[in-house]
Design an enzyme around this catalytic site. Structure first.
Site, PDB file in Angstrom:
ATOM      1  N   LYS A   1      11.945  31.596 -46.120  1.00 61.23           N
ATOM      2  CA  LYS A   1      11.993  33.042 -46.373  1.00 61.23           C
ATOM      3  C   LYS A   1      11.892  33.295 -47.867  1.00 61.23           C
ATOM      4  O   LYS A   1      12.825  33.042 -48.626  1.00 61.23           O
ATOM      5  CB  LYS A   1      13.292  33.652 -45.846  1.00 61.23           C
ATOM      6  CG  LYS A   1      13.290  35.161 -45.991  1.00 61.23           C
ATOM      7  CD  LYS A   1      14.674  35.655 -46.347  1.00 61.23           C
ATOM      8  CE  LYS A   1      14.767  36.881 -47.192  1.00 61.23           C
ATOM      9  NZ  LYS A   1      13.778  37.229 -48.152  1.00 61.23           N
TER      10      LYS A   1
ATOM     11  N   GLU B   1      22.248  26.562 -54.133  1.00 62.36           N
ATOM     12  CA  GLU B   1      21.939  26.519 -55.567  1.00 62.36           C
ATOM     13  C   GLU B   1      22.151  27.937 -56.061  1.00 62.36           C
ATOM     14  O   GLU B   1      21.378  28.832 -55.712  1.00 62.36           O
ATOM     15  CB  GLU B   1      20.493  26.076 -55.808  1.00 62.36           C
ATOM     16  CG  GLU B   1      20.162  24.660 -55.371  1.00 62.36           C
ATOM     17  CD  GLU B   1      20.752  23.588 -56.256  1.00 62.36           C
ATOM     18  OE1 GLU B   1      21.376  23.917 -57.288  1.00 62.36           O
ATOM     19  OE2 GLU B   1      20.607  22.403 -55.914  1.00 62.36           O
TER      20      GLU B   1
ATOM     21  N   CYS C   1      18.663  30.579 -63.594  1.00 61.36           N
ATOM     22  CA  CYS C   1      20.034  30.153 -63.285  1.00 61.36           C
ATOM     23  C   CYS C   1      20.551  29.177 -64.336  1.00 61.36           C
ATOM     24  O   CYS C   1      21.744  29.079 -64.557  1.00 61.36           O
ATOM     25  CB  CYS C   1      20.054  29.525 -61.903  1.00 61.36           C
ATOM     26  SG  CYS C   1      18.720  28.362 -61.693  1.00 61.36           S
TER      27      CYS C   1
ATOM     28  N   GLU D   1      26.919  36.515 -65.099  1.00 65.11           N
ATOM     29  CA  GLU D   1      25.502  36.146 -65.210  1.00 65.11           C
ATOM     30  C   GLU D   1      24.683  37.426 -65.330  1.00 65.11           C
ATOM     31  O   GLU D   1      24.619  38.228 -64.394  1.00 65.11           O
ATOM     32  CB  GLU D   1      25.076  35.366 -63.961  1.00 65.11           C
ATOM     33  CG  GLU D   1      23.644  34.880 -64.040  1.00 65.11           C
ATOM     34  CD  GLU D   1      23.183  34.220 -62.739  1.00 65.11           C
ATOM     35  OE1 GLU D   1      23.456  34.775 -61.664  1.00 65.11           O
ATOM     36  OE2 GLU D   1      22.543  33.161 -62.824  1.00 65.11           O
TER      37      GLU D   1
HETATM   38  P1  NAD Z   1      19.790  36.981 -54.122  1.00 64.64           P
HETATM   39  O1  NAD Z   1      21.027  36.226 -53.803  1.00 64.64           O
HETATM   40  O2  NAD Z   1      19.850  38.443 -54.175  1.00 64.64           O
HETATM   41  O3  NAD Z   1      18.649  36.640 -53.054  1.00 64.64           O
HETATM   42  C1  NAD Z   1      18.231  35.309 -52.813  1.00 64.64           C
HETATM   43  C2  NAD Z   1      17.583  35.254 -51.449  1.00 64.64           C
HETATM   44  O4  NAD Z   1      18.580  35.524 -50.469  1.00 64.64           O
HETATM   45  C3  NAD Z   1      16.475  36.293 -51.233  1.00 64.64           C
HETATM   46  O5  NAD Z   1      15.433  35.716 -50.488  1.00 64.64           O
HETATM   47  C4  NAD Z   1      17.181  37.366 -50.435  1.00 64.64           C
HETATM   48  O6  NAD Z   1      16.316  38.110 -49.645  1.00 64.64           O
HETATM   49  C5  NAD Z   1      18.109  36.515 -49.574  1.00 64.64           C
HETATM   50  N1  NAD Z   1      19.249  37.228 -48.998  1.00 64.64           N
HETATM   51  C6  NAD Z   1      19.820  38.385 -49.410  1.00 64.64           C
HETATM   52  N2  NAD Z   1      20.821  38.734 -48.571  1.00 64.64           N
HETATM   53  C7  NAD Z   1      20.901  37.756 -47.630  1.00 64.64           C
HETATM   54  C8  NAD Z   1      21.736  37.537 -46.502  1.00 64.64           C
HETATM   55  N3  NAD Z   1      22.692  38.388 -46.161  1.00 64.64           N
HETATM   56  N4  NAD Z   1      21.554  36.424 -45.773  1.00 64.64           N
HETATM   57  C9  NAD Z   1      20.596  35.536 -46.108  1.00 64.64           C
HETATM   58  N5  NAD Z   1      19.752  35.701 -47.151  1.00 64.64           N
HETATM   59  C10 NAD Z   1      19.905  36.800 -47.905  1.00 64.64           C
HETATM   60  O7  NAD Z   1      19.248  36.343 -55.474  1.00 64.64           O
HETATM   61  P2  NAD Z   1      17.984  36.798 -56.324  1.00 64.64           P
HETATM   62  O8  NAD Z   1      18.334  38.080 -56.977  1.00 64.64           O
HETATM   63  O9  NAD Z   1      16.740  36.717 -55.499  1.00 64.64           O
HETATM   64  O10 NAD Z   1      17.902  35.618 -57.403  1.00 64.64           O
HETATM   65  C11 NAD Z   1      18.686  35.602 -58.535  1.00 64.64           C
HETATM   66  C12 NAD Z   1      19.897  34.696 -58.339  1.00 64.64           C
HETATM   67  O11 NAD Z   1      19.491  33.420 -57.916  1.00 64.64           O
HETATM   68  C13 NAD Z   1      20.650  34.474 -59.639  1.00 64.64           C
HETATM   69  O12 NAD Z   1      22.047  34.553 -59.405  1.00 64.64           O
HETATM   70  C14 NAD Z   1      20.275  33.062 -60.030  1.00 64.64           C
HETATM   71  O13 NAD Z   1      21.199  32.414 -60.841  1.00 64.64           O
HETATM   72  C15 NAD Z   1      20.114  32.415 -58.703  1.00 64.64           C
HETATM   73  N6  NAD Z   1      19.247  31.241 -58.812  1.00 64.64           N
HETATM   74  C16 NAD Z   1      19.805  29.990 -58.738  1.00 64.64           C
HETATM   75  C17 NAD Z   1      19.008  28.865 -58.887  1.00 64.64           C
HETATM   76  C18 NAD Z   1      19.585  27.474 -58.832  1.00 64.64           C
HETATM   77  O14 NAD Z   1      18.811  26.537 -58.734  1.00 64.64           O
HETATM   78  N7  NAD Z   1      20.894  27.292 -58.918  1.00 64.64           N
HETATM   79  C19 NAD Z   1      17.645  29.022 -59.095  1.00 64.64           C
HETATM   80  C20 NAD Z   1      17.104  30.294 -59.156  1.00 64.64           C
HETATM   81  C21 NAD Z   1      17.920  31.400 -59.012  1.00 64.64           C
END
Ligand code: NAD
Length: 500
Positions: free
Chosen positions: A187, A261, A300, A401
């Site tokens: 997804k 992650e 991240c 963050e």
């Molecule tokens: P997010 O948590 O808003 O969304 C991530 C994914 O989860 C998206 O595909 C979203 O549609 C999905 N999602 C949202 N609600 C959900 C639910 N209830 N159930 C299942 N899936 C759901 O994050 P974002 O805004 O897309 O990305 C930014 C965040 O990601 C930042 O906090 C960043 O630090 C983190 N990030 C971490 C890493 C890592 O490797 N540790 C890498 C990249 C980004």
């Protein structure tokens, strides 16, 4: 169906990009569509993708479950060959993938999008290379016993991706899960699904139908359905800590495997020996890179809390401000651009609110204020780099963050004090230590509570390394063969009696 590789940016005729389930390009069951907007051309719709529902996840899971046993039963060299063919196909389209990711994420082509496409190719090659390492052991259990283990795939992996570097995050999950013999339901994030669909298109030719499926749509609908679905054996999630916490709870409720992650607020510690006249510019360049300014800080692993020793504080800030201030913010597709755009209006607003909050704190020094940046002739979510100095580790801008190009700078005098400040965070993803004294650097690196510490360098993850978080930055490891074995296999022990 062939997706276009270069999208028109004139705001007309945005194409429909179906999603990929069971080897077919399909609309959602409900027939709903959603627009993907270009963040560097606010208001311009790049394409429409299906707004999927739980029924689409059902279809994808059914296809994956049907395809997975035969995929797992192949000799590992067959999976290896497929991954290598996919790597070649991706490499052949690396430039168009980079342009596409620059369009849907706003990440600059030269500094971010191109390296991301290259990492995608490398990770497919890496996991193809180690495909034979998903293997068990034999115990020396005496002549009457054959006792061995098999590393078996988990089954169907639900991979949930964020928008900030979609190709790289997909590359951490897809080839590793496939090499181990799993099938996937992927997804992509709502804001940046296009390169993931294109990846699926390029991979499709080399995989049996159903082994790799992509379902587009909202997190609260499609993501939630993946997390809840009894046919998903493992949820591999990358995203924010708040959503990750919910994902972990929901997946654990049905005892599914889960790895996370999540976010970070990573420390970058500069010792005086790294800021001598012969080293200061290189250290400043490394700190700039570690802060991921050229990904607008939307990383991240951004080293977003900078701790600079008092003895070199002013001199170092001067050099850093000169380098960061020289970054060219602009059109992500322009080769001259260093920094592109923030992903969307909401995140743009959030970053600005953090900058205002930081600026309002007593004693803060605004070294650079990115909110004043105005991109001439461009309408998008542009935000220049911000550096706030004299910050306290307890302030919101130092604890939360921001996920934007905002660096906070905190002075320090004593090593114990700076280590304590660095570790005083609920996050623990990455860290950076800058010192010419290797003993000092390594002693500090070993004391930092983070899953990944770099010494005197600030670049991105390297293929094959172990990568993952401590504390609320997540659980599980990716990028490495050890991480892939732990994340995408389960161990079966077989004990056999041998008659003599
Ligand atoms: P997010 O948590 O808003 O969304 C991530 C994914 O989860 C998206 O595909 C979203 O549609 C999905 N999602 C949202 N609600 C959900 C639910 N209830 N159930 C299942 N899936 C759901 O994050 P974002 O805004 O897309 O990305 C930014 C965040 O990601 C930042 O906090 C960043 O630090 C983190 N990030 C971490 C890493 C890592 O490797 N540790 C890498 C990249 C980004």
């Amino acid at each position: 169906m062939k997706h276009q590789t270069v999208l028109e940016l004139n705001g007309t005729d945005a194409p429909d990009w179906p999603m990929y389930i069971d080897g077919e390009w399909v609309d959602s069951v409900e027939g709903a569509w959603t627009e993907v907007v270009c963040p560097s051309r606010a208001g311009t719709v790049l394409a429409r993708v299906p707004n999927g529902s739980a029924a689409d996840v059902d279809r994808a899971v059914a296809a994956a479950r049907a395809a997975q046993p035969a995929w797992a039963a192949l000799h590992f060299t067959a999976r290896q060959r497929a991954l290598l063919q996919i790597a070649d196909a991706l490499e052949g389209e690396a430039e168009s993938l980079a342009a596409l990711t620059a369009q849907d994420t706003g990440n600059a082509l030269r500094t971010q999008a191109r390296p991301e496409a290259a990492t995608l190719v490398s990770l497919f090659r890496y996991f193809a290379g180690v495909a034979g390492e998903f293997k068990g052991t034999v115990l020396p259990a005496g002549e009457n016993q054959l006792q061995y283990t098999r590393l078996e795939p988990l089954g169907v992996v639900g991979a949930i991706l964020p928008w900030n570097s979609p190709l790289m995050i997909a590359a951490m999950k897809i080839p590793a899960a496939l090499a181990a013999g799993n099938a996937l339901v992927v997804k992509p994030a709502e804001d940046a699904p296009l390169t993931i669909l294109r990846l699926a298109e390029l991979a499709a030719e080399h995989l049996p139908a159903g082994v790799l499926n992509v379902v587009t749509g909202r997190g609260s609908i499609v993501g939630e359905a993946i997390v809840q679905h009894p046919g998903i054996d493992k949820v591999s999630f990358t995203g924010s800590s708040s959503v990750g916490r919910h994902v972990a709870t929901a997946a654990s409720e049905r005892l599914a495997h889960v790895s996370l992650e999540l976010g970070g607020k990573s420390p970058s510690i500069v010792f005086p020996s790294a800021a001598t006249p012969d080293r200061i510019d290189a250290t400043a360049a490394g700190v700039l890179l570690a802060m991921r300014f050229t990904r607008q800080g939307q990383s991240c692993t951004a080293g977003s809390r900078l701790f600079v020793h008092e003895d070199v504080y002013e001199a170092f800030l001067d050099r850093l401000a000169a380098q960061v201030g020289a970054l060219k913010v602009g059109d992500p597709l322009d080769e001259a651009t260093d920094m592109g755009t923030i992903i969307n209006a909401k995140q743009h607003q959030t970053v600005r609110e953090y900058v205002e909050d930081g600026k309002s704190q007593p004693g803060v020094r605004v070294v650079l204020d990115g909110s004043t940046f105005s991109p001439e002739g461009l309408e998008g979510f542009y935000q220049g780099p911000t550096i706030l100095a004299g910050v306290r580790n307890s302030w919101r801008v130092a604890r939360e963050e921001i996920f934007g190009p905002v660096l906070v700078v905190i002075p320090w005098r004593d090593v114990d004090e700076v280590v304590a400040m660095a570790n005083d965070s609920h996050y623990g993803l990455a860290a950076y230590v800058w010192s010419a004294d290797l003993d000092e650097a390594l002693a500090t690196a070993h004391r930092i509570e983070s899953g990944w510490v770099q010494v005197n360098q600030g670049g991105s993850q390297m293929v094959g390394q172990s990568y993952g978080g401590y504390k609320q930055s997540g659980t599980g490891r990716e990028f490495s063969i050890e991480g892939a074995i732990a994340s995408f296999t389960q161990t079966k022990q077989i004990n056999v009696s041998i008659r003599r």
